[in-house]
Design a protein around this motif. Structure first.
Motif, mmCIF file in Angstrom:
data_model
loop_
_atom_site.group_PDB
_atom_site.id
_atom_site.type_symbol
_atom_site.label_atom_id
_atom_site.label_comp_id
_atom_site.label_asym_id
_atom_site.label_seq_id
_atom_site.Cartn_x
_atom_site.Cartn_y
_atom_site.Cartn_z
ATOM 1 N N GLN A 103 0.833 -1.184 0.000
ATOM 2 C CA GLN A 103 0.000 0.000 0.000
ATOM 3 C C GLN A 103 0.877 1.246 0.000
ATOM 4 O OE1 GLN A 103 -2.330 -0.249 3.546
ATOM 5 N NE2 GLN A 103 -3.775 -1.721 2.701
ATOM 6 N N ASP A 104 0.354 2.296 -0.599
ATOM 7 C CA ASP A 104 1.055 3.571 -0.525
ATOM 8 C C ASP A 104 0.950 4.101 0.895
ATOM 9 O OD1 ASP A 104 1.797 3.570 -3.146
ATOM 10 O OD2 ASP A 104 -0.016 4.596 -3.840
ATOM 11 N N TRP A 105 1.855 4.998 1.246
ATOM 12 C CA TRP A 105 1.889 5.492 2.620
ATOM 13 C C TRP A 105 0.644 6.308 2.952
ATOM 14 C CZ3 TRP A 105 2.007 10.721 3.706
ATOM 15 C CH2 TRP A 105 2.283 11.558 2.644
ATOM 16 N N GLU A 106 -0.003 6.907 1.915
ATOM 17 C CA GLU A 106 -1.214 7.692 2.183
ATOM 18 C C GLU A 106 -2.389 6.799 2.553
ATOM 19 O OE1 GLU A 106 -0.549 8.317 -1.505
ATOM 20 O OE2 GLU A 106 0.719 10.074 -1.368
ATOM 21 N N GLN A 107 -2.404 5.566 2.034
ATOM 22 C CA GLN A 107 -3.536 4.671 2.251
ATOM 23 C C GLN A 107 -3.356 3.785 3.486
ATOM 24 O OE1 GLN A 107 -3.497 2.569 -1.406
ATOM 25 N NE2 GLN A 107 -4.460 4.218 -2.571
ATOM 26 N N ARG A 108 -2.207 3.833 4.120
ATOM 27 C CA ARG A 108 -1.943 2.964 5.267
ATOM 28 C C ARG A 108 -2.675 3.456 6.506
ATOM 29 N NH1 ARG A 108 4.286 2.905 4.510
ATOM 30 N NH2 ARG A 108 4.384 1.689 2.615
ATOM 31 N N GLN A 109 -3.160 2.486 7.245
ATOM 32 C CA GLN A 109 -3.749 2.784 8.555
ATOM 33 C C GLN A 109 -2.624 2.828 9.585
ATOM 34 O OE1 GLN A 109 -7.064 3.307 9.001
ATOM 35 N NE2 GLN A 109 -7.428 3.014 6.812
ATOM 36 N N GLU A 110 -2.948 3.277 10.766
ATOM 37 C CA GLU A 110 -1.968 3.331 11.846
ATOM 38 C C GLU A 110 -1.499 1.928 12.227
ATOM 39 O OE1 GLU A 110 0.558 5.061 14.537
ATOM 40 O OE2 GLU A 110 -0.697 6.102 13.074
ATOM 41 N N GLN A 127 11.849 6.709 -2.000
ATOM 42 C CA GLN A 127 11.869 8.061 -1.454
ATOM 43 C C GLN A 127 10.760 8.255 -0.416
ATOM 44 O OE1 GLN A 127 14.318 9.901 -2.344
ATOM 45 N NE2 GLN A 127 13.816 11.890 -1.544
ATOM 46 N N VAL A 128 9.591 7.624 -0.653
ATOM 47 C CA VAL A 128 8.460 7.841 0.250
ATOM 48 C C VAL A 128 8.555 6.987 1.512
ATOM 49 C CG1 VAL A 128 6.892 8.539 -1.590
ATOM 50 C CG2 VAL A 128 7.082 6.130 -0.981
#
Length: 182
Positions: A1-8, A67-68
């Motif tokens: 998953q991209d970092w924006e879509q990840r849950q805590e 990079q992300v």
């Protein structure tokens, strides 16, 4: 998953996995427990092989280069340093140039001698044949095919061109003016 879509929870799971890998690699070797044959893989080496087979090393390379994913850079750096913990830098550098490197150099040398021998044979063959090529392909008499004057046709090209022979060979086609063309 991209970092924006990840849950805590996903972020915590990734961090826990990286810490688990780090802690497993951090276990010090116990020489009394590892009494194997010389050249046998140690427990540390077997753990590294298991990480490689599972594809974890590719994930670590991705996390180190993306990079992300910079937030995991220190964890990955620590894991990589633990992977190379008991390794000697000179041995690692010479690893790719060991017996396989010597075999490669021997094969290269053998191929070079074969190539030199082949070039020498090619030069000898070139010197044995005449340097000028005779363009005279021969003249042939086509019996049964009459030319002007009721004589047999004399053909001055090679025999491989015989199939494309016609009486109009070499003649300039007659030009028909545009307004008289059909």
């Amino acid at each position: 998953q991209d970092w924006e879509q990840r849950q805590e929870e996903d972020t915590l799971l990734i961090e826990r996995i990286l810490l688990l890998v780090r802690n497993v690699l951090h276990v010090p070797p116990d020489p009394t427990e590892e009494q194997g044959v010389d050249g046998d893989a140690s427990v540390h080496d077997r753990v590294l092989w298991a990480l490689h087979v599972s594809g974890m090393d590719d994930l670590l390379k991705f996390l180190a280069s993306a990079q992300v994913e910079q937030q995991w850079a220190l964890h990955v750096l620590e894991i990589i340093s633990l992977m190379f913990r008991d390794q000697n830098p000179e041995e690692l550098a010479a690893l790719g140039q060991g017996p396989a490197g010597a075999e490669h150099r021997e094969d290269t040398r053998e191929l070079e001698t074969l190539r030199q021998r082949e070039l020498a044979e090619k030069r000898v063959r070139a010197l044995q044949r005449p340097s000028r090529h005779s363009r005279f392909g021969g003249s042939y008499v086509l019996q049964g095919l009459k030319s002007i004057g009721n004589r047999d046709v004399v053909f001055h090209k090679g025999l491989h061109n015989l199939k494309s022979y016609s009486h109009d060979l070499g003649k300039e086609p007659r030009r028909v003016p545009r307004r008289r063309q059909a």
